[in-house]
Design a protein around this motif. Structure first.
Motif, short mmCIF file in Angstrom:
data_model
loop_
_atom_site.label_atom_id
_atom_site.label_comp_id
_atom_site.label_asym_id
_atom_site.label_seq_id
_atom_site.Cartn_x
_atom_site.Cartn_y
_atom_site.Cartn_z
N GLN A 1 -5.54 4.37 32.70
CA GLN A 1 -5.53 4.65 34.01
C GLN A 1 -4.34 5.50 34.60
OE1 GLN A 1 -7.97 4.16 36.33
NE2 GLN A 1 -6.63 5.49 38.08
N VAL A 2 -3.11 4.99 33.71
CA VAL A 2 -1.90 5.63 33.86
C VAL A 2 -1.80 7.09 33.45
CG1 VAL A 2 0.55 5.63 33.35
CG2 VAL A 2 -0.43 3.59 33.86
N LEU A 3 -2.57 7.21 32.34
CA LEU A 3 -2.47 8.56 31.64
C LEU A 3 -3.43 9.53 32.67
CD1 LEU A 3 -3.34 7.77 27.83
CD2 LEU A 3 -1.09 8.52 29.07
N LYS A 4 -4.48 8.92 33.03
CA LYS A 4 -5.45 9.78 34.01
C LYS A 4 -4.60 10.07 35.29
CE LYS A 4 -9.70 9.64 36.52
NZ LYS A 4 -11.01 8.67 36.81
N GLU A 5 -3.93 9.15 35.87
CA GLU A 5 -3.12 9.46 37.19
C GLU A 5 -1.97 10.32 36.87
OE1 GLU A 5 -1.51 5.71 38.12
OE2 GLU A 5 -3.46 4.92 38.91
N LYS B 1 -14.36 3.17 23.17
CA LYS B 1 -15.11 4.08 23.54
C LYS B 1 -14.73 4.61 24.63
CE LYS B 1 -18.91 6.77 23.09
NZ LYS B 1 -18.81 7.40 24.58
N ALA B 2 -14.13 3.88 25.55
CA ALA B 2 -13.32 4.24 26.87
C ALA B 2 -12.32 5.32 26.37
CB ALA B 2 -12.83 3.39 27.85
N ILE B 3 -11.48 5.17 25.40
CA ILE B 3 -10.55 6.05 25.04
C ILE B 3 -11.22 7.59 24.82
CG2 ILE B 3 -8.58 6.35 23.19
CD1 ILE B 3 -8.53 3.63 22.80
N VAL B 4 -12.05 7.69 24.08
CA VAL B 4 -12.60 8.85 23.80
C VAL B 4 -13.14 9.46 24.96
CG1 VAL B 4 -14.46 9.94 22.40
CG2 VAL B 4 -13.32 8.27 21.20
N ASP B 5 -13.84 8.67 25.88
CA ASP B 5 -14.20 9.03 27.10
C ASP B 5 -13.34 9.75 27.98
OD1 ASP B 5 -16.84 8.28 25.88
OD2 ASP B 5 -17.06 6.44 27.16
N ALA B 6 -11.94 9.18 28.05
CA ALA B 6 -11.19 9.56 28.76
C ALA B 6 -10.54 10.86 28.32
CB ALA B 6 -10.09 8.46 28.90
N GLY B 7 -11.02 11.45 27.27
CA GLY B 7 -10.45 12.69 26.79
C GLY B 7 -9.22 12.40 25.81
N CYS B 8 -9.02 11.39 25.31
CA CYS B 8 -7.85 10.99 24.45
C CYS B 8 -8.24 11.05 22.98
CB CYS B 8 -7.22 9.58 24.53
SG CYS B 8 -6.19 9.56 26.35
N THR C 1 -2.90 13.35 28.49
CA THR C 1 -3.81 12.71 27.14
C THR C 1 -2.94 12.16 26.10
OG1 THR C 1 -4.22 14.71 26.25
CG2 THR C 1 -5.66 13.85 27.54
N ALA C 2 -3.40 11.16 25.26
CA ALA C 2 -2.49 10.63 24.22
C ALA C 2 -3.27 10.51 23.09
CB ALA C 2 -1.77 9.27 24.62
N THR C 3 -2.81 10.13 21.98
CA THR C 3 -3.46 9.85 20.64
C THR C 3 -3.38 8.19 20.31
OG1 THR C 3 -3.13 11.96 19.67
CG2 THR C 3 -3.82 10.15 18.26
N PHE C 4 -4.67 7.59 20.22
CA PHE C 4 -4.55 6.23 20.08
C PHE C 4 -4.98 5.94 18.46
CE2 PHE C 4 -4.64 6.23 24.44
CZ PHE C 4 -4.29 5.43 24.80
N PHE C 5 -3.95 5.32 17.65
CA PHE C 5 -4.26 4.70 16.49
C PHE C 5 -4.91 3.47 16.45
CE2 PHE C 5 -1.35 8.45 15.73
CZ PHE C 5 -1.85 9.08 14.68
N LEU C 6 -6.30 3.33 16.41
CA LEU C 6 -7.00 2.01 16.62
C LEU C 6 -6.96 1.12 15.33
CD1 LEU C 6 -9.91 3.18 18.74
CD2 LEU C 6 -7.75 2.49 19.37
N SER C 7 -6.73 -0.17 15.42
CA SER C 7 -7.06 -1.00 14.36
C SER C 7 -8.65 -1.01 14.54
CB SER C 7 -6.38 -2.59 14.52
OG SER C 7 -4.69 -1.99 14.43
N GLY C 8 -8.95 -1.23 12.90
CA GLY C 8 -10.63 -1.38 12.85
C GLY C 8 -11.06 -2.82 13.52
N ASP C 9 -10.22 -3.87 13.03
CA ASP C 9 -10.71 -5.05 13.61
C ASP C 9 -10.69 -4.98 15.17
OD1 ASP C 9 -7.93 -4.98 13.63
OD2 ASP C 9 -7.77 -7.00 12.73
#
Length: 370
Positions: A169-173, A195-202, A177-185
Motif C-alpha cells: 500500500q505504501v509503494l502504491k501510494e 500473489k498480491a505482490i505480483v498483482d501490484a506490479g512488483c 515498485t520493488a522486488t520481493f525475495f520470497l521465502s518458499g515456506d
C-alpha cells in the motif's frame, strides 16, 4: 584452370585423367612420437571440393556435375594406427570481479589429454592436452546506469509476512515498485499475499525455501532448498523465478558448483538498511539516504518483527530518494539501465545450462600456509 570431364565422372576419374597422383607428393607416415616411419606413406593427395575436404576412400563415390572448384595439394602426413588412452580434464571454477550481482559468465566444458600407443612402432607418446578445458567463470558486477542516471532498487527479504500488504500500500501510494525475495515456506503459508505482490506490479525472486544458510550444506540439500523455494513461489504467484537471494547473502563457490543451473543470478545488496537490528526508523532512513549512489540495491526486510519500524521508515526512504532525484525501480528494471550488464544477463528470469557444459570443480588453492 578450367577442365572438362565426362558426364558422370567422379573425383577419382578426374585425378586419374589429370595424372594428379604423379604431380603431387604423398605425405609421410608418422609414428606416434612424430618420427617418420615411411616416407610418402601417408595421405596420397590432399583434395577439397568447394572447400570441403574429401578423404581418399570417398573419391570414387564423389560425382562431379560441373562448376565445382577442386583444390589439390601435396598429401598430409598421417599417423600410424594407434590406441588412444584418454583422460578427461575437468573445468575449474573462477570467480571474477566485485559487485552485488553474480552470474555465470562462461560455462565449464571438459577438456581431454591423450596418450597414444602406436601399433606399428610400439612407441608410447603423451600427446598432452589435445582439447583444453574451458573453465567456468562466475562474474560479480554492480549496476552502472547509463550516464550515471539516478536509479535505485528497493528489495525486501523473507516475505510474505503480515506486513506485506501494508508495504504494498505504501509503494502504491508513492507510485513506485520493488522486488520481493520470497521465502518458499512463507509463500506456501500465505499464497494470497504472495500473489498480491505480483498483482501490484512488483517483482518476485527467491529467498530460498527456508531462512537458513546454504553454506556448508551438501549438494542435494542446497538443490532441494533452491528448487523447493522456486516451486513454492510459482505455485503461489504463478511466476517461475530463477532470481535468487541466498539467505544472509551466504552463497559461496561450492554453492555455485552445486546449483549454478538453478539460478540465473544470485543477488545480494549494496546498502543494508539495518532494519533487522530494530534500532529505530530514523537510523534506518539515514543509513539508506546517506549511503545511496546510482545503481544501488537496498536491502529491507519484510517480516513481522521488522513491520512496525519498516512501515514508519519506508515512506521516508522513498520520499528522500525521490527528493534527491532518484527513480525507484525493480531489480530487473535497474539492470536494464546498464546496457552492458543487461546484455550479459539477458534475462533474470531464466537460465539454460548448455548441453556440453558440466559442473566445474573448485580451483586448487595455491595458499598452503596454515
Amino acid at each position: 584452370q578450367e577442365t572438362a570431364v565426362r558426364v558422370g565422372s567422379t573425383l577419382q576419374n578426374l585425378i586419374d585423367d589429370q595424372e594428379l597422383a604423379d604431380t603431387y607428393d604423398a605425405g609421410d607416415l608418422l609414428a606416434v612420437d612424430d618420427s617418420v616411419l615411411t616416407r610418402h606413406g601417408g595421405e596420397k593427395l590432399s583434395v577439397k571440393v568447394d572447400g570441403k575436404r574429401i578423404k581418399q576412400g570417398k573419391w570414387k563415390g564423389r560425382e562431379l556435375t560441373g562448376g565445382e572448384k577442386v583444390t589439390v595439394k601435396d598429401g598430409r602426413d598421417t599417423y600410424e594406427k594407434h590406441e588412444v588412452q584418454a583422460t578427461v580434464i575437468e573445468p575449474k571454477l573462477k570467480v571474477e570481479g566485485t559487485g552485488a550481482i553474480e552470474y555465470v559468465k562462461t560455462w565449464g566444458i571438459q577438456g581431454r589429454s591423450e596418450v597414444w600407443v602406436g601399433e606399428q612402432s610400439g612407441k608410447t607418446q603423451d600427446r598432452g592436452e589435445v582439447v583444453p578445458a574451458t573453465d567456468c567463470v562466475v562474474e560479480c558486477a554492480s549496476v552502472a546506469p547509463k550516464g550515471n542516471e539516478k536509479y535505485v532498487a528497493l528489495t525486501f527479504d523473507e516475505g510474505p509476512s503480515g506486513a506485506t500488504k501494508q508495504i504494498l500500500q505504501v509503494l502504491k501510494e508513492k507510485g513506485v515498485t520493488a522486488t520481493f525475495f520470497l521465502s518458499g515456506d512463507a509463500a506456501e503459508a500465505s499464497p494470497a499475499t504472495a500473489k498480491a505482490i505480483v498483482d501490484a506490479g512488483c517483482e518476485v525472486g527467491s529467498n530460498s525455501y527456508r531462512d537458513e544458510s546454504l553454506k556448508g550444506q551438501d549438494r542435494d540439500a542446497v538443490r532441494e532448498q533452491i528448487s523447493k523455494g522456486t516451486e513454492a513461489i510459482k505455485s503461489a504467484t504463478g511466476v517461475k523465478t530463477m532470481l535468487l537471494r541466498a539467505p544472509y547473502a551466504a552463497f559461496d563457490e561450492q554453492n555455485w558448483i552445486d546449483a549454478m543451473d538453478l539460478a540465473s543470478a544470485v543477488v545480494s545488496w549494496n546498502i543494508d538498511s539495518g532494519d533487522w537490528l530494530l534500532n529505530g526508523a530514523d537510523e534506518q532512513v539515514s543509513t539508506v539516504l546517506d549511503s545511496v549512489t546510482p545503481g544501488n540495491i537496498v536491502l529491507l526486510t519484510d517480516s513481522d518483527e521488522c513491520a512496525e519500524q519498516t512501515l514508519v521508515a519506508l515512506p521516508q526512504i522513498i520520499d528522500g530518494l525521490i527528493a534527491d532525484g532518484y527513480k525507484i525501480v525493480t531489480l530487473s528494471d535497474l539492470v536494464k539501465t546498464d546496457a552492458s550488464l543487461s546484455k550479459k544477463l539477458n534475462s533474470l528470469a531464466k537460465v539454460t545450462m548448455p548441453k556440453n557444459a558440466v559442473f566445474p570443480q573448485l580451483a586448487e588453492d595455491d595458499d598452503t600456509t596454515d
